[in-house]
Design an enzyme around this catalytic site. Structure first.
Site, PDB file in Angstrom:
ATOM      1  N   GLU A  47       0.839  -1.220   0.000  1.00 47.04           N
ATOM      2  CA  GLU A  47       0.000   0.000   0.000  1.00 47.04           C
ATOM      3  C   GLU A  47       0.870   1.266   0.000  1.00 47.04           C
ATOM      4  O   GLU A  47       0.494   2.297   0.554  1.00 47.04           O
ATOM      5  CB  GLU A  47      -1.039  -0.046   1.119  1.00 47.04           C
ATOM      6  CG  GLU A  47      -1.927  -1.279   0.950  1.00 47.04           C
ATOM      7  CD  GLU A  47      -3.243  -1.269   1.664  1.00 47.04           C
ATOM      8  OE1 GLU A  47      -3.741  -0.181   1.979  1.00 47.04           O
ATOM      9  OE2 GLU A  47      -3.780  -2.364   1.892  1.00 47.04           O
TER      10      GLU A  47
HETATM   11  N1  COS Z   1      -5.919  11.223  -3.989  1.00 49.41           N
HETATM   12  C1  COS Z   1      -6.622  11.492  -5.107  1.00 49.41           C
HETATM   13  N2  COS Z   1      -6.033  11.731  -6.266  1.00 49.41           N
HETATM   14  C2  COS Z   1      -4.697  11.726  -6.339  1.00 49.41           C
HETATM   15  C3  COS Z   1      -3.890  11.468  -5.214  1.00 49.41           C
HETATM   16  C4  COS Z   1      -4.564  11.219  -3.998  1.00 49.41           C
HETATM   17  N3  COS Z   1      -3.899  10.942  -2.894  1.00 49.41           N
HETATM   18  N4  COS Z   1      -2.613  11.511  -5.580  1.00 49.41           N
HETATM   19  C5  COS Z   1      -2.596  11.786  -6.871  1.00 49.41           C
HETATM   20  N5  COS Z   1      -3.866  11.899  -7.339  1.00 49.41           N
HETATM   21  C6  COS Z   1      -4.294  12.156  -8.723  1.00 49.41           C
HETATM   22  C7  COS Z   1      -4.299  13.599  -9.031  1.00 49.41           C
HETATM   23  O1  COS Z   1      -5.437  13.843  -9.834  1.00 49.41           O
HETATM   24  C8  COS Z   1      -3.023  13.835  -9.821  1.00 49.41           C
HETATM   25  O2  COS Z   1      -3.179  14.807 -10.761  1.00 49.41           O
HETATM   26  P1  COS Z   1      -3.047  16.373 -10.446  1.00 49.41           P
HETATM   27  O3  COS Z   1      -1.876  16.791 -11.296  1.00 49.41           O
HETATM   28  O4  COS Z   1      -4.349  16.898 -10.895  1.00 49.41           O
HETATM   29  O5  COS Z   1      -2.765  16.562  -8.977  1.00 49.41           O
HETATM   30  C9  COS Z   1      -2.819  12.514 -10.512  1.00 49.41           C
HETATM   31  O6  COS Z   1      -3.402  11.526  -9.642  1.00 49.41           O
HETATM   32  C10 COS Z   1      -1.353  12.151 -10.736  1.00 49.41           C
HETATM   33  O7  COS Z   1      -0.654  12.367  -9.521  1.00 49.41           O
HETATM   34  P2  COS Z   1       0.943  12.286  -9.420  1.00 49.41           P
HETATM   35  O8  COS Z   1       1.520  13.075 -10.540  1.00 49.41           O
HETATM   36  O9  COS Z   1       1.313  12.624  -8.022  1.00 49.41           O
HETATM   37  O10 COS Z   1       1.188  10.746  -9.736  1.00 49.41           O
HETATM   38  P3  COS Z   1       2.529   9.916  -9.768  1.00 49.41           P
HETATM   39  O11 COS Z   1       2.461   9.005 -10.926  1.00 49.41           O
HETATM   40  O12 COS Z   1       3.725  10.824  -9.620  1.00 49.41           O
HETATM   41  O13 COS Z   1       2.399   8.985  -8.466  1.00 49.41           O
HETATM   42  C11 COS Z   1       2.758   8.233  -6.236  1.00 49.41           C
HETATM   43  C12 COS Z   1       2.529   9.416  -7.196  1.00 49.41           C
HETATM   44  C13 COS Z   1       4.172   7.682  -6.300  1.00 49.41           C
HETATM   45  C14 COS Z   1       2.487   8.818  -4.860  1.00 49.41           C
HETATM   46  C15 COS Z   1       1.745   7.112  -6.554  1.00 49.41           C
HETATM   47  O14 COS Z   1       2.017   6.506  -7.771  1.00 49.41           O
HETATM   48  C16 COS Z   1       1.708   6.055  -5.487  1.00 49.41           C
HETATM   49  O15 COS Z   1       1.045   6.218  -4.460  1.00 49.41           O
HETATM   50  N6  COS Z   1       2.416   4.931  -5.728  1.00 49.41           N
HETATM   51  C17 COS Z   1       2.379   3.783  -4.825  1.00 49.41           C
HETATM   52  C18 COS Z   1       1.287   2.886  -5.234  1.00 49.41           C
HETATM   53  C19 COS Z   1       0.977   1.912  -4.164  1.00 49.41           C
HETATM   54  O16 COS Z   1       0.731   2.264  -3.023  1.00 49.41           O
HETATM   55  N7  COS Z   1       0.965   0.650  -4.560  1.00 49.41           N
HETATM   56  C20 COS Z   1       0.639  -0.413  -3.666  1.00 49.41           C
HETATM   57  C21 COS Z   1      -0.623  -1.028  -4.145  1.00 49.41           C
HETATM   58  S1  COS Z   1      -1.388  -1.999  -2.944  1.00 49.41           S
HETATM   59  S2  COS Z   1      -0.516  -3.705  -3.056  1.00 49.41           S
END
Ligand code: COS
Length: 380
Positions: free
Chosen positions: A363
């Site tokens: 997560e």
């Molecule tokens: N809630 C709602 N929407 C979100 C969000 C959140 N917490 N974070 C990002 N978004 C949306 C937004 O819409 C964002 O666009 P904006 O430019 O309008 O803000 C869009 O998603 C893209 O966000 P971002 O550019 O931050 O995306 P990235 O590809 O850079 O990813 C991380 C950011 C690394 C934080 C994300 O990919 C992540 O959480 N990765 C881990 C995934 C994970 O937990 N995997 C385990 C799965 S469970 S086994």
């Protein structure tokens, strides 16, 4: 500001604790050894309402809140982290997507049986090449009349071995980056879904965690959550909530290990007295309990922020980052307090130490948590 639990929550905590101690604890070791979760235990937990705690009674849920849910997560994880993650993925990841983004029809059709204890859910986001970079999805969903045809493969899908309902993320527009990802509610019985055997793992071995192959899986368009391209936001939002659950799981693993260690040091004699009598032991226990209490308060803070509909993304990431480190530090120290017996499989602390590791990974890894936290701080 009040750091005490409300009376309602103390009663719920007591209920979860009694169930965990009497129904889950006796099965934990065998489920770990056999790498198989007890379906009978799932049915019992569904009957007790543990699979729908924070969801509205309107849909058959428990009508409680996120704070109650994290108390359940802690009590279950104290005795068995696999039980914690089974409830967590169902509740925080699968159900929340439908609860927060579903239409009324989707909630009646799909959320109700999940939260009223008839079905189990899972969440298929991670792919072999899309882990921390969740936006790197390769699974596709191609519209064909009133259906989508999904093709691709997912990995590490918790609960997939027995889940009835999947939330599947797939690309509906390959060129649109995160805005090309969509989310679908998929019935596990849909032809074309193949779930592998349980992936052999270091910890939470009883939980079901498999690869999921999707080959020409036909999903009605009405099962899409929100509009095309809103899937990434749905996934990120679910993970924000999920991270509070993993924080609570971490606190549970740590407290469970420390409770075992405290009982042990009172019994174990060396140099003519119980090892609890040594200041080194008492100070170590004091240090560990302080860390656990700090982690628990962070989890409660994030849960209360979610309950109050405040922005809780960074609070969730902070509680997961800190609590998962605490779970690892505490379980390692508890194995040390047990000495050679801690290393043996006779006592549960070695299982707890193995189980703790994944809390720093799933997560969102600790590194991803730092991305989320620093992102919220707008450091330039
Ligand atoms: N809630 C709602 N929407 C979100 C969000 C959140 N917490 N974070 C990002 N978004 C949306 C937004 O819409 C964002 O666009 P904006 O430019 O309008 O803000 C869009 O998603 C893209 O966000 P971002 O550019 O931050 O995306 P990235 O590809 O850079 O990813 C991380 C950011 C690394 C934080 C994300 O990919 C992540 O959480 N990765 C881990 C995934 C994970 O937990 N995997 C385990 C799965 S469970 S086994």
């Amino acid at each position: 500001m009040d750091f005490k639990l409300p009376k309602t929550h103390i009663l719920l905590q007591d209920l979860y604790r009694k169930f965990a101690q009497t129904e889950v604890k006796p099965l934990a070791r065998e489920m770990d050894e056999t790498e198989t979760y007890s379906m009978e235990l799932i049915k019992k937990m569904q009957k007790c309402g543990f699979f729908g705690i924070p969801y509205s009674k309107k849909y058959g849920g428990g009508g409680a809140d996120v704070l109650a849910y994290v108390l359940c997560m802690e009590e279950m994880s104290k005795v068995d982290a696999s039980t914690g993650i089974t409830i967590s993925v169902h509740t925080s990841l699968c159900c929340s997507c439908i609860n927060e983004y579903g239409t009324e029809e989707q909630k009646q059709k799909f959320l109700r049986p999940l939260v009223d204890g008839h079905k189990v859910g899972c969440f298929s986001l991670t792919e072999p090449n899309a882990g921390s970079d969740a936006s790197g999805q390769q699974t596709t969903a191609v519209r064909d009349g009133d259906h989508y045809v999904i093709n691709g493969s997912k990995v590490f899908t918790t609960n997939s071995g027995f889940a009835d309902t999947f939330i599947v993320f797939a690309l509906t527009d390959k060129a649109a980056g995160t805005e090309g990802i969509s989310a679908f509610i998929v019935d596990a019985k849909t032809p074309g879904i193949t779930v592998s055997a349980n992936i052999p793992r270091m910890g939470i071995r009883a939980a079901s965690n498999c690869e999921v192959a999707l080959q020409n899986v036909c999903v009605p368009a009405e099962n899409r959550l929100r509009k095309e391209g809103e899937g990434f936001e749905i996934a990120m939002n679910a993970l924000d909530g999920g991270r509070i659950g993993i924080g609570a799981q971490s606190v549970g693993i740590a407290q469970g290990a420390l409770d075992e260690a405290i009982a042990y040091v009172k019994e174990r004699k060396q140099f003519g007295r119980p090892i609890a009598a040594f200041q080194n032991t008492k100070f170590k226990i004091a240090e560990l309990q302080t860390k656990i209490d700090a982690a628990r308060l962070m989890v409660w803070r994030a849960a209360l922020a979610k309950d109050a509909h405040e922005d809780y993304s960074a609070l969730a990431a902070m509680c997961k980052l800190f609590a998962s480190e605490v779970a690892n530090d505490v379980t390692r120290a508890c194995v040390q307090l047990f000495g050679g017996y801690g290393f043996s499989r006779e006592y549960p602390v070695e299982r707890m130490m193995r189980d703790a590791k994944i809390t720093e990974i799933y997560e969102g890894t600790s590194e991803v948590m730092k991305m989320v936290i620093s992102g919220s701080m707008k450091i330039r």
